[in-house]
Design a protein around this motif. Sequence first.
Motif: not given
Length: 323
Positions: A260-264, A287-289, A306-309, A316-319
Motif C-alpha cells: 500500500a505504501a509503495a503504491v500510494v 501510519q497516520l490514517v 481505509a487502507k484498502a480504499g 485508480y489514479l495510476q490508471q
Amino acid sequence: MTRTLTSFCARFDPARHGAPLALVVILLFNLMVTPYFLQPQTLFVNISQVATIAIVAMGMTLVIATGGIDLSVGAVMALAGALAPLIFLSNFAAAHPTLGLVAAIVVPILLALCCGVFNGVLVSLLGVQPIVATLIFFISGRGLAQVLTNGNLQTFTHPSFSYLGTGRVLGLPFQGWLVLAIGAVLTWIVARSVFGRQLLAVGGNERAARLAGIPVHRVKIGAYVICSGLAGLAGLIVVAINSASDAARIGNLMELDAIAAAVVGGTLLQGGRAPIFGALLGAVIIQLVKYTLLANGVADEVALIAKAGIIIAAVYLQQARKE
C-alpha cells in the motif's frame, strides 16, 4: 485569488500530487481534531511505528519496479525476529557478549538475504509467478519461525540491541534517522547506479532489456535480496522495541502495508518506476490514517478498510494517468 486557484487546478496532477495533498489534509485534520497530536510522545510513537513500514516499503518498491511482488516480507521479519533472541539466549552470547551482539544483528539479516535469494531464484530462474513464489515463504517462513521458538514468546534484555528500537538521536527515534539513511542510499542506487538503471529497464520492458544485454536474472534476484534484507532489519527493530519476539505476530500483515505504501507513493504496479521517497511518504500516510482513526475512537478493523480504499484510489489514479 480566483486566477491563482484556477492555475493550481489546471496544473494539479492527481497521480503525482495526490499523495502530498492527502498528507497535508491528514495533518491538518489531526491538528484541528485529534487531542495531543503535537505532543512529543505522539511524534515518537508515530515515527517508531512508521519506520518499519517505510523500511519494508522501500524494499518492496524495488521489487515492484521489476514487475514483481513480494508477499513474504512479514514472514521474513518474523524469522529474523525469532533468530535474534535465540542468539542472545545462547551460551555463545553469554560467553562472548560483544560477538553475541554482532551475531544477533548480522546472522538474522544474512538469513533474510538468503530468503531473498530463494524468492529471486524461483521468480527469475525458474519462472514462477512472483505472487506464487513469494506465497511459498509467506506460508512456510512464519511456520519456521514458530518452530525455532517452539511457539513461545521470547523475552530478553540487551541495552545495546534495544537502541535499534528505543534509542534517540537529537531527540528523535534512531530508526527514523535509519529510514532516512536507507532512503538516501536507495535513491542514489536507483538514480545513479548501473543496477538502478538496469532495474528500471527490466521493469519497463523485460524483453527489450534482455535484447540490450542487461542481466535480467541478476537484477531481479538483487531486488528480492534487498527487499528481504530490509524486511529482516525491520524485524530486528520490532524485537528491539519490545525486548521480546513473538513469531506469530511480528510482521503480521506487513506485506499489505508495504505494498500500500509503495503504491500510494507512486510506484507503478506494472514496473519501471521506483520512487523511494515516495514509498516513505506512502508509509507516513498509511501510519497516520491508522493513528487518526484509532485516536478518534474508530475501531482498528475500520483502519484495514481505509487502507484498502487508499490502495484502490492509488491504483485508480495510476490508471487515469496512463490514459
